[in-house]
Write a protein that holds these residues in place. Structure first.
Motif, PDB file in Angstrom:
ATOM      1  N   SER A   1      -8.084  -1.760   0.128  1.00 13.98           N
ATOM      2  CA  SER A   1      -8.464  -3.032  -0.353  1.00 13.98           C
ATOM      3  C   SER A   1      -7.773  -3.646  -1.361  1.00 13.98           C
ATOM      4  CB  SER A   1      -9.884  -3.353  -0.020  1.00 13.98           C
ATOM      5  OG  SER A   1     -10.210  -2.804   1.193  1.00 13.98           O
TER       6      SER A   1
ATOM      7  N   ALA B   1      -4.385  -4.387  -1.406  1.00 14.10           N
ATOM      8  CA  ALA B   1      -3.909  -5.433  -0.296  1.00 14.10           C
ATOM      9  C   ALA B   1      -4.129  -6.859  -1.138  1.00 14.10           C
ATOM     10  CB  ALA B   1      -4.790  -5.361   0.977  1.00 14.10           C
ATOM     11  N   LEU B   2      -5.148  -6.746  -1.763  1.00 12.36           N
ATOM     12  CA  LEU B   2      -5.476  -7.900  -2.765  1.00 12.36           C
ATOM     13  C   LEU B   2      -4.459  -7.968  -3.918  1.00 12.36           C
ATOM     14  CD1 LEU B   2      -9.370  -7.420  -3.012  1.00 12.36           C
ATOM     15  CD2 LEU B   2      -8.026  -9.323  -1.754  1.00 12.36           C
ATOM     16  N   ARG B   3      -4.065  -6.851  -4.398  1.00  9.12           N
ATOM     17  CA  ARG B   3      -3.094  -6.988  -5.317  1.00  9.12           C
ATOM     18  C   ARG B   3      -1.671  -7.486  -4.838  1.00  9.12           C
ATOM     19  NH1 ARG B   3      -4.030  -4.767 -10.316  1.00  9.12           N
ATOM     20  NH2 ARG B   3      -1.664  -3.821 -10.604  1.00  9.12           N
ATOM     21  N   GLN B   4      -1.373  -6.918  -3.764  1.00 11.63           N
ATOM     22  CA  GLN B   4      -0.006  -7.497  -3.104  1.00 11.63           C
ATOM     23  C   GLN B   4       0.055  -8.860  -2.877  1.00 11.63           C
ATOM     24  OE1 GLN B   4       0.764  -5.509   0.615  1.00 11.63           O
ATOM     25  NE2 GLN B   4       2.873  -6.305   0.687  1.00 11.63           N
ATOM     26  N   THR B   5      -1.286  -9.636  -2.308  1.00 16.56           N
ATOM     27  CA  THR B   5      -1.243 -10.577  -2.122  1.00 16.56           C
ATOM     28  C   THR B   5      -0.976 -11.643  -3.506  1.00 16.56           C
ATOM     29  OG1 THR B   5      -2.938 -10.436  -0.256  1.00 16.56           O
ATOM     30  CG2 THR B   5      -2.763 -12.623  -1.215  1.00 16.56           C
ATOM     31  N   ALA B   6      -1.524 -11.114  -4.744  1.00 12.70           N
ATOM     32  CA  ALA B   6      -1.493 -11.679  -5.728  1.00 12.70           C
ATOM     33  C   ALA B   6      -0.188 -11.630  -6.697  1.00 12.70           C
ATOM     34  CB  ALA B   6      -2.555 -11.270  -6.563  1.00 12.70           C
TER      35      ALA B   6
END
Length: 183
Positions: free
Chosen positions: A54, A57-62
């Protein structure tokens, strides 16, 4: 005839679902009250990897690089989670006065500790992550572009209260002074 029997069977099935009861107490609004999230023995690795996935996934989006779990940061997080429970308060200092930086050093983490997020709740790891992401200071720890390693652990009391700790650390190569600069 068969069509009517199928229709009546489906109608009975649908009505029986409406009559399902819950053992959870109901609130004033008639809805079931929230229940505590209970971690069962053997779920530890699944929870840690669900949190890692999770966070990544948040880091990738950022636009940030993924992190990986670090056993030393996990150990520092576990120690602090238990210590917060003993103190019965969520705060960044240990009962011995230790800071997050000192706890990372104690377990031998060679990089630089970039931040520590803590929480006291009855909620799951993903609900806790969502709460951290809703706050600018704790979100910044999770999305720190220099982070390469994550430690994540918890302590659950018998009454189900959870004490969560998440640590983010840098790559040891990045945190070391450059040779020849006299640092």
């Amino acid at each position: 005839m068969l069509r009517r029997e199928v229709f009546l069977g489906l109608a009975a099935l649908g009505l029986s679902a409406c009559g399902a009861t819950t053992n959870r107490p109901l609130g004033e609004d008639g809805l079931p009250l929230p229940s505590a999230y209970v971690i069962r023995p053997g779920e530890e690795a699944a929870i840690q990897f669900r949190m890692l996935d999770s966070v990544n996934a948040l880091r990738q989006t950022a636009g940030a690089q993924p992190v990986e779990l670090d056993a030393r940061l996990n150990a520092a997080a576990a120690t602090h989670s238990r210590d917060m429970a003993v103190q019965n308060r969520p705060w960044l200092f240990g009962s011995d006065g230790s800071s997050p930086l000192e706890r990372a050093r104690r377990v031998g983490f060679p990089g630089r500790l970039l931040g520590e997020n803590i929480s006291e709740s009855f909620e799951s790891e993903l609900q806790t992550l969502a709460a951290w992401m809703a706050q600018p200071d704790t979100r910044a720890v999770i999305l720190d572009p220099d982070a390469r390693f994550m430690g994540f652990a918890w302590y659950q009391e018998e009454a189900a209260k959870l004490w969560w700790t998440l640590n983010m650390g840098s790559d040891p190569q990045v945190s070391q002074p450059m040779a020849g600069f006299g640092f």
